[in-house]
Design an enzyme around this catalytic site. Structure first.
Site, PDB file in Angstrom:
ATOM      1  N   HIS A 173     -59.168 -29.320  29.348  1.00  0.00           N
ATOM      2  CA  HIS A 173     -58.869 -29.110  30.771  1.00  0.00           C
ATOM      3  C   HIS A 173     -58.476 -30.431  31.431  1.00  0.00           C
ATOM      4  O   HIS A 173     -57.475 -30.504  32.164  1.00  0.00           O
ATOM      5  CB  HIS A 173     -60.097 -28.508  31.440  1.00  0.00           C
ATOM      6  CG  HIS A 173     -60.008 -28.369  32.925  1.00  0.00           C
ATOM      7  ND1 HIS A 173     -59.782 -27.170  33.560  1.00  0.00           N
ATOM      8  CD2 HIS A 173     -60.139 -29.286  33.934  1.00  0.00           C
ATOM      9  CE1 HIS A 173     -59.774 -27.350  34.873  1.00  0.00           C
ATOM     10  NE2 HIS A 173     -59.980 -28.636  35.125  1.00  0.00           N
ATOM     11  N   GLU A 174     -59.240 -31.486  31.156  1.00  0.00           N
ATOM     12  CA  GLU A 174     -58.947 -32.789  31.764  1.00  0.00           C
ATOM     13  C   GLU A 174     -57.646 -33.379  31.225  1.00  0.00           C
ATOM     14  O   GLU A 174     -56.909 -34.042  31.966  1.00  0.00           O
ATOM     15  CB  GLU A 174     -60.111 -33.753  31.540  1.00  0.00           C
ATOM     16  CG  GLU A 174     -61.430 -33.314  32.186  1.00  0.00           C
ATOM     17  CD  GLU A 174     -61.269 -32.991  33.665  1.00  0.00           C
ATOM     18  OE1 GLU A 174     -60.467 -33.660  34.351  1.00  0.00           O
ATOM     19  OE2 GLU A 174     -61.929 -32.049  34.136  1.00  0.00           O
ATOM     20  N   GLU A 250     -56.395 -26.202  39.064  1.00  0.00           N
ATOM     21  CA  GLU A 250     -57.533 -25.885  38.203  1.00  0.00           C
ATOM     22  C   GLU A 250     -57.231 -24.674  37.333  1.00  0.00           C
ATOM     23  O   GLU A 250     -57.575 -24.647  36.141  1.00  0.00           O
ATOM     24  CB  GLU A 250     -58.786 -25.633  39.052  1.00  0.00           C
ATOM     25  CG  GLU A 250     -59.265 -26.847  39.830  1.00  0.00           C
ATOM     26  CD  GLU A 250     -59.511 -28.053  38.945  1.00  0.00           C
ATOM     27  OE1 GLU A 250     -60.125 -27.901  37.867  1.00  0.00           O
ATOM     28  OE2 GLU A 250     -59.070 -29.158  39.317  1.00  0.00           O
TER      29      GLU A 250
END
Length: 646
Positions: A173-174, A250
């Site tokens: 995700h990062e 996100e």
């Protein structure tokens, strides 16, 4: 969207950020003037005689407005300067500790391994890794101005609670934020919010003057409480700004993590455990960075009242629904979460790479070899552009195979600064020939163990060409921990070793270029786009295109013409003798300041030049990756991982 389009979209969102910031400033200036007018009237009424109508002069409002603007601007500038060093500066600001590359803590080793795998798969430098030891909740963030200078930060709760698959989901995700340009926008947002939130701090200082008994002291208290209230208006606008730029990103990062790891239960399990244990970060400076975290880092009544407007992250239930494609129960996900297990020991028996070893040979020598056996890929420029920033499972699998194939002693070298220095010196060390004693003398003069470097060089150069970039990637974050003066001394000695034989091979160019991009004095700082059109840097483009043309195994003139068709600028091929390391470094530094959407044109031209005969060998692929790394345009590994369709 491809890598460049994602980065450009992130930068264009900065326009919306600026508009919202200006609206916030206007509202704050108006509110400050109202409070100041009330204080002025109160003070004047107590000192005036009779029933005079008291009215503040226009100059008073002008002074208040200018003072407020100066305060907000000054606060923002101070915050921007604090963040000038990029991701590492944010990590330190939030009290995070850098994870030593030689750490023996099992949880930290697992984290380092996961980050290394994903960095090599994506073609970026391995980020610096930090841990917030005093934070038991589950959370993480990535920060930095460019993909090559990122920092990944996790809480202690993330290390102690998540299994490897879940940790991969969070790190994946990062890495989506790293590749999609979100980090740069997030740092700009932290900078501008610094000035807005400064008013609350000033208000608290003035409010403490309540111990003063005179009327002017009481008025200062009134002004202080007024500024605190206005500061919360700033907080409201700050939350609105944070929410406007982060919520949809996100969802995109969650989807990218699933695509990268092929495992919904990775990121899904992490989010489910957050639902059980929470993600609140208690550091006093969390507010300014709340939009950067993996999950909501702050509790907020404002977010509860206006979730669609002010929440920095989407609800967990909505994120899980999008990940699994249906509503899911947190308890079901947590129930099937695997326990945390130690990292498997690396197979030390794997001693090399299947592609053989031709390290240290120049392009001319490779052309003249009848036994040329370098593996090649057949691809096209459009496929290469499409692969940039693409966190695909093929790249992840290939990166893992590269790391698994590195023998344990080679990986251990990169865990500490002395070993990393020696490993990089070993990559450019001549095992035989007239330059060997010269390099030995240079190493001794530089305070290095020349005999050990020579032994390491023999080991590393025996691993094969494909080991070179993984070794550079693993050593880079360790070398970043050197002090500025030590970095400069290391790079100077490395360059002296490279030019000891009065020539620079392609392999040596790759090593020094990639390390210089990561360790230079200005590495990690924001690079402004100073040139709007590639035509402004035509001579620099000509120099780099000529370099690639002479490096390829085909005819240099033919290769140059292929690249020129994509470039669309009438240029002539430079002679090989006109190419030198200082000129190439200067040209790449200027080309990195090219407007973002002009870079694909340059990269395509370089790729078409290298692919003039339809094939790309390992050394040529490394050259392209080294050049692109200096342009903040990371290329993933080519071999066994490229989308081969042109």
């Amino acid at each position: 969207m491809n890598f460049f389009e994602q980065q450009d979209a992130a930068r264009r969102r900065t326009v919306r950020l600026v508009v919202l910031f200006l609206l916030a400033v206007a509202a704050i200036v108006l509110a400050v003037n109202i409070v100041a007018a009330l204080v002025f009237v109160g003070v004047s009424a107590e000192t005036a005689s009779g029933s005079l109508r008291i009215k503040a002069p226009a100059s008073f409002y002008a002074t208040v407005t200018m003072a407020t603007l100066a305060l907000i601007t000054g606060g923002s500038l101070v915050q921007i300067l604090r963040l000038a060093d990029g991701g590492a500066a944010v990590a330190r600001m939030l009290g995070a500790r850098p994870v030593s590359r030689s750490s023996t803590d099992p949880a930290e080793r697992r984290l380092l391994n996961v980050v290394e795998e994903m960095a090599i798969a994506s073609g970026t430098a391995v980020p610096q890794v930090f841990v917030m030891d005093d934070q038991p909740a589950i959370n993480a963030f990535a920060a930095g101005y460019s993909p090559g200078e990122a920092a990944v930060v996790v809480t202690r709760g993330t290390l102690d609670t998540l299994n490897r698959d879940e940790l991969q989901g969070v790190v994946g995700h990062e890495f989506s934020h790293i590749m999609n340009g979100d980090m740069r926008l997030n740092l700009h947002l932290m900078g501008v919010l610094g000035g807005i939130l400064l008013l609350t701090t000033l208000g608290r200082i003035l409010a403490r003057s309540s111990s003063r008994s005179n009327s002017k002291g009481s008025s200062l208290v009134l002004l202080g409480f007024g500024l605190i209230a206005i500061g919360y208006i700033g907080v409201l606008f700050g939350r609105l700004i944070q929410a406007s730029v982060s919520r949809q990103r996100e969802f995109l990062a969650d989807a990218s993590s699933v695509q990268f790891t092929r495992n919904r239960d990775g990121i899904g399990g992490a989010l489910a455990k957050i639902g059980r244990m929470g993600s609140r970060v208690t550091h006093p400076r969390t507010e300014a960075a709340s939009h950067m975290f993996f999950s909501a880092a702050m509790g907020s009544n404002m977010a509860d009242l206006f979730p669609e407007w002010s929440a920095t992250h989407p609800p967990l239930s909505e994120r899980l629904k999008r990940i699994y494609g249906r509503p899911v129960a947190i308890s079901d996900i947590v129930a099937r979460s695997a326990p945390i297990t130690p990292e498997p020991a690396q197979a030390a028996a794997l001693s090399g790479f299947a592609l053989g070893n031709e390290f240290g040979r120049s392009a001319l020598e490779r052309r003249g070899s009848a036994a040329e056996t370098q593996a090649v890929v057949k691809t096209g420029a459009n496929a290469v552009i499409a692969a940039m920033g693409d966190l695909s499972t093929r790249h992840a699998d290939y990166a893992l195979s590269l790391l698994d194939a590195l023998p344990q002693h080679a990986r251990e070298l990169t865990r500490d600064t002395a070993g990393s220095r020696q490993a990089m010196f070993g990559l450019v060390f001549a095992l035989s020939g007239p330059s060997t004693p010269v390099q030995m003398d240079l190493l001794r003069a530089g305070g290095e163990d020349a005999v050990r470097v020579a032994a390491i060089a023999a080991q590393l150069q025996g691993l094969g060409r494909t080991a070179r970039l993984p070794l550079i990637a693993l050593a880079t974050p360790t070398l970043k921990s050197l002090a500025s003066a030590e970095r400069a001394a290391f790079m100077l000695l490395l360059q002296q070793l490279v030019v000891a034989d009065r020539r620079v091979t392609l392999e040596e160019f790759v090593v020094i270029t990639m390390l210089d991009a990561a360790l230079s004095e200005h590495a990690g700082r924001a690079v402004p786009a100073s040139y709007r059109k590639l035509e402004q840097l035509a001579e620099d483009a000509r120099l780099i295109l000529s370099l690639v043309a002479h490096a390829t195994d085909g005819n240099a003139a033919t290769s140059f013409e292929h690249g020129l068709k994509e470039l669309g600028i009438p240029l002539a091929l430079l002679e090989a003798g006109a190419l030198n390391l200082p000129a190439v470094k200067a040209a790449l530094a200027r080309l990195n300041r090219l407007a973002l959407m002009q870079k694909p044109r340059l990269v395509k031209a370089l790729v078409r030049c290298a692919l003039a005969e339809g094939e790309l060998c390992v050394t040529d692929a490394e050259l392209l990756r080294a050049i692109c790394s200096t342009l903040d345009s990371p290329l993933p590994p080519f071999f066994e991982a490229m989308p081969y369709a042109a």
